[in-house]
Structures are given as C-alpha cells and as structure tokens.
Design an enzyme around this catalytic site. Structure first.
Site, mmCIF file in Angstrom:
data_model
loop_
_atom_site.group_PDB
_atom_site.id
_atom_site.type_symbol
_atom_site.label_atom_id
_atom_site.label_comp_id
_atom_site.label_asym_id
_atom_site.label_seq_id
_atom_site.Cartn_x
_atom_site.Cartn_y
_atom_site.Cartn_z
ATOM 1 N N ARG A 54 1.198 11.433 1.732
ATOM 2 C CA ARG A 54 0.095 12.240 1.236
ATOM 3 C C ARG A 54 -1.277 11.684 1.587
ATOM 4 O O ARG A 54 -2.176 12.435 1.975
ATOM 5 C CB ARG A 54 0.186 12.406 -0.293
ATOM 6 C CG ARG A 54 1.122 13.507 -0.711
ATOM 7 C CD ARG A 54 1.805 13.165 -2.013
ATOM 8 N NE ARG A 54 2.754 12.098 -1.776
ATOM 9 C CZ ARG A 54 4.032 12.283 -1.474
ATOM 10 N NH1 ARG A 54 4.522 13.485 -1.451
ATOM 11 N NH2 ARG A 54 4.848 11.265 -1.225
ATOM 12 N N THR A 55 -1.460 10.396 1.425
ATOM 13 C CA THR A 55 -2.799 9.846 1.673
ATOM 14 C C THR A 55 -3.186 10.079 3.134
ATOM 15 O O THR A 55 -4.262 10.583 3.443
ATOM 16 C CB THR A 55 -2.843 8.346 1.313
ATOM 17 O OG1 THR A 55 -2.413 8.207 -0.041
ATOM 18 C CG2 THR A 55 -4.251 7.776 1.458
ATOM 19 N N LYS A 83 1.621 -7.016 20.031
ATOM 20 C CA LYS A 83 1.415 -8.101 21.007
ATOM 21 C C LYS A 83 0.749 -9.302 20.355
ATOM 22 O O LYS A 83 0.376 -10.252 21.028
ATOM 23 C CB LYS A 83 0.521 -7.622 22.150
ATOM 24 C CG LYS A 83 1.036 -6.420 22.906
ATOM 25 C CD LYS A 83 0.045 -6.080 24.030
ATOM 26 C CE LYS A 83 0.306 -4.714 24.611
ATOM 27 N NZ LYS A 83 -0.864 -4.209 25.341
ATOM 28 N N ARG A 104 -4.930 1.370 5.279
ATOM 29 C CA ARG A 104 -3.876 1.102 4.285
ATOM 30 C C ARG A 104 -3.124 -0.138 4.733
ATOM 31 O O ARG A 104 -2.762 -0.266 5.901
ATOM 32 C CB ARG A 104 -2.915 2.284 4.164
ATOM 33 C CG ARG A 104 -1.663 1.883 3.379
ATOM 34 C CD ARG A 104 -0.813 3.020 2.968
ATOM 35 N NE ARG A 104 -1.436 3.820 1.922
ATOM 36 C CZ ARG A 104 -0.747 4.619 1.108
ATOM 37 N NH1 ARG A 104 0.559 4.738 1.228
ATOM 38 N NH2 ARG A 104 -1.376 5.323 0.187
ATOM 39 N N HIS A 132 -6.378 1.632 -5.042
ATOM 40 C CA HIS A 132 -6.157 2.878 -4.305
ATOM 41 C C HIS A 132 -7.215 3.862 -4.828
ATOM 42 O O HIS A 132 -6.904 4.825 -5.513
ATOM 43 C CB HIS A 132 -4.733 3.376 -4.556
ATOM 44 C CG HIS A 132 -4.272 4.439 -3.613
ATOM 45 N ND1 HIS A 132 -5.132 5.155 -2.805
ATOM 46 C CD2 HIS A 132 -3.024 4.912 -3.340
ATOM 47 C CE1 HIS A 132 -4.423 6.023 -2.090
ATOM 48 N NE2 HIS A 132 -3.146 5.881 -2.397
HETATM 49 C C1 NCD Z 1 1.022 5.860 -3.973
HETATM 50 C C2 NCD Z 1 0.698 4.608 -3.198
HETATM 51 O O1 NCD Z 1 0.910 4.540 -1.993
HETATM 52 O O2 NCD Z 1 0.187 3.708 -3.839
HETATM 53 N N1 NCD Z 1 1.193 7.008 -3.219
HETATM 54 C C3 NCD Z 1 0.088 7.734 -2.843
HETATM 55 O O3 NCD Z 1 -0.789 7.250 -2.159
HETATM 56 N N2 NCD Z 1 0.000 9.001 -3.281
HETATM 57 C C4 NCD Z 1 2.024 5.708 -5.022
HETATM 58 C C5 NCD Z 1 3.315 4.992 -4.760
HETATM 59 O O4 NCD Z 1 3.582 4.514 -3.659
HETATM 60 O O5 NCD Z 1 4.087 4.913 -5.726
#
Ligand code: NCD
Length: 305
Positions: A54-55, A83, A104, A132
C-alpha cells in the site's frame, strides 16, 4: 509550512500542519481517480529496501494522478546495492534524478540519514519499528473524515503495540488532538517506554488494558495491527505473542453502532474476514484514502503555494 520539508517522524508535525494536510487531501479526493497536472515535470524516487504494497503503490498512484513521474526500486535486486553500493551513494544518486525521495528501510534511522544526505526532501515510508509518519497522517485523516473531527474520539489500539511503527507514529500524531487512547495488548507488547513517556508528556491520555471486552462498549475507533513477526529478536517471544488477540463478530456484539475498525494492513489473522462485510470495517477505505492523502502531501511539499 510544508514546502520542501522532510517527513521523518510524526512528532515533527503540529495540529495546524495536519489540518492543512487534511483540507488539501479532501480537495484531492476529487482527482484521486482521474488526473490533473499539478505536479507535471516533477519526479518522485522510491527507494524501498523492504516489502510494501500500500505505501509504495499509493505513493506511486498519487504522483501519477498529479501528472508527475515515478522512478525507483523496491527490493535491492537489480540495483547496484547488489554490487555493494552503500546506502549513502544510492541516496545521493536518486537525489540527483528526483525532486523528492520516499525511503522504506528495515533499519531505524534510515530515513533520517537519507535526509541528511539528500538536498531534496525525503519522506519516510517506514523505518524499522520506529516511524511511519505518512501512515499515521492517513490514519488520523480517516478519523477526521469519518467523524468530522479527531477531538473527542475514544480510540483503542490493539495488537503488537511495541514493534508496530504505525502505532508509534499514530500515538505521536494523536498528541495534537484531544482524544482518549486505550492500549489493548499483553503487557510485553506495550509501546516502548520512550514512546509512552513522550506522548504522555505531551498530554495524551492513555490507559492500559489486556482484554478488548473491557473497553469495546466505549470505543469510536479500533485500530488493529498484526504481530510484527520480522521485528522479534526472540522467536519464543513471537510464539507467545502469536494469536494473543483476534477481533471476531462476537467481539463486536457490545460495540457502538458507529464504531469503525481500522488496520494499516497487511492483516494476518487478527481480524476475522467475516467482519469485512459489517458496517464497522473501514480498513479498505483507509487504504483507498492513502491516495488523496499522499497527493496532498506531495503537492504541499513540491509546490510553493
Ligand atoms: C505497515 C508497515 O509497513 O509498517 N503497513 C503499511 O505501511 N500500511 C503495517 C505492517 O506491516 O504491519
């Protein structure tokens, strides 16, 4: 207030920042399934060193709906990281190609480090167990949209509250509002002391509970997170956490009619699938609103207004 700003942690944002973000997101909803040219000529780079559905896809959709372009990678496969290229060199390169970078990473502090390296704004798309922020902005936005205001809500957070970065960030964001927070989890999954100390020092009202049944009748929102398996250092502790809570139709018998259930997703088994068909379920709506919310964020960061 937003122009060219890094987004590293939810605690950096004031109530006025969030309200501006929400107003623009609401405006962006009308374009979330079409296309406008507000960000034509701008490039967003995605540097996703950890899995995401989703992100990543909502950032990508948001940028495309605004007429901008997207470059980047997800998983280091196929990049020079294989590499042996350093994180710093990868970020420096993306910074040369793009106007904004979304990072991320499994390591805490990765987004902050990227922000120190890059000239352009860096957005934290989740780092380790700590932050997050854009998910927290989205979660608060869904509450604001559903109830017309965040103030006054009674919010239960359920699950692995220690390792879930969405929970840390949501707690920080909620310190901007007058809400009551019920933390529902076994004692060993409570948020870390430094997170609790921070939010309590900002005046957030929190209480601790081990069973959902104790509080379900009062709640306006239940926010559920999965057990964060990949963050446990001790496999025995994971086994102890597994299955320690689950929301079923039975759990909801005493709930308010207006209760909404949120979850950042992915879900494993903590919400019974039969709940999806009830009027309480909002987690897919929440994922959908990730697009206008991130359109708003990108628009505010990339245009001088
Ligand atoms: C979450 C994350 O990656 O922290 N997912 C998200 O970004 N919607 C939640 C999770 O991984 O449980």
């Amino acid at each position: 207030m937003w122009y060219r700003r890094d987004v590293i942690a939810a605690r950096e944002f004031t109530r006025a920042d969030l309200e501006e973000l929400f107003e623009v997101a609401k405006y962006m909803e009308r374009y979330a399934r079409s296309r406008v040219d507000f960000l034509r000529g701008k490039v967003m780079a995605l540097a996703f060193f950890e899995p995401s559905t989703r992100t990543r896809l909502s950032f990508e959709t948001a940028m495309r709906r605004l007429g901008g372009d997207v470059i980047g990678f997800w998983g280091a496969e196929g990049t020079s990281v294989e590499k042996g290229e350093t994180f710093a060199d990868t970020i420096r390169t993306l910074d040369a190609y793009a106007d904004v970078i979304v990072v991320r990473h499994a390591h805490e502090g990765a987004a902050k480090l990227a922000a120190e390296i890059a000239e352009n704004p860096v957005i934290n798309g989740g780092d380790g167990s700590s932050n997050h922020p854009t998910q927290a902005m989205l979660d608060a936005y869904v509450m604001w949209r559903e109830f017309g205001a965040v103030d006054g809500l009674n919010i239960g957070l359920v699950g692995d509250l220690r390792h879930a970065r969405t929970v840390n960030s949501l707690l920080e964001a909620l310190t901007n509002f007058n809400v009551k927070v019920r933390l529902i989890c076994p004692e060993f999954l409570r948020p870390r002391a430094e997170v609790l100390d921070y939010v309590q020092s900002r005046g957030l009202k929190v209480s601790f509970h081990t069973s959902i049944d104790e509080v379900i009748g009062d709640l306006d929102v239940i926010y559920v997170v999965r057990i964060q398996r990949e963050r446990f250092l001790d496999p025995l502790e994971y086994e102890r956490a597994k299955g320690s809570y689950r929301i079923t139709l039975e759990t909801l018998k005493r709930a308010k009619r207006s209760l909404i259930i949120l979850h950042p997703l992915p879900r494993v088994d903590e919400i019974d699938h039969r709940i999806d068909a009830t009027p309480h379920a909002r987690y897919f709506k929440q994922a959908e609103l990730g697009v206008p919310l991130r359109m708003s964020l990108l628009y505010l960061i990339l245009t001088s207004g």
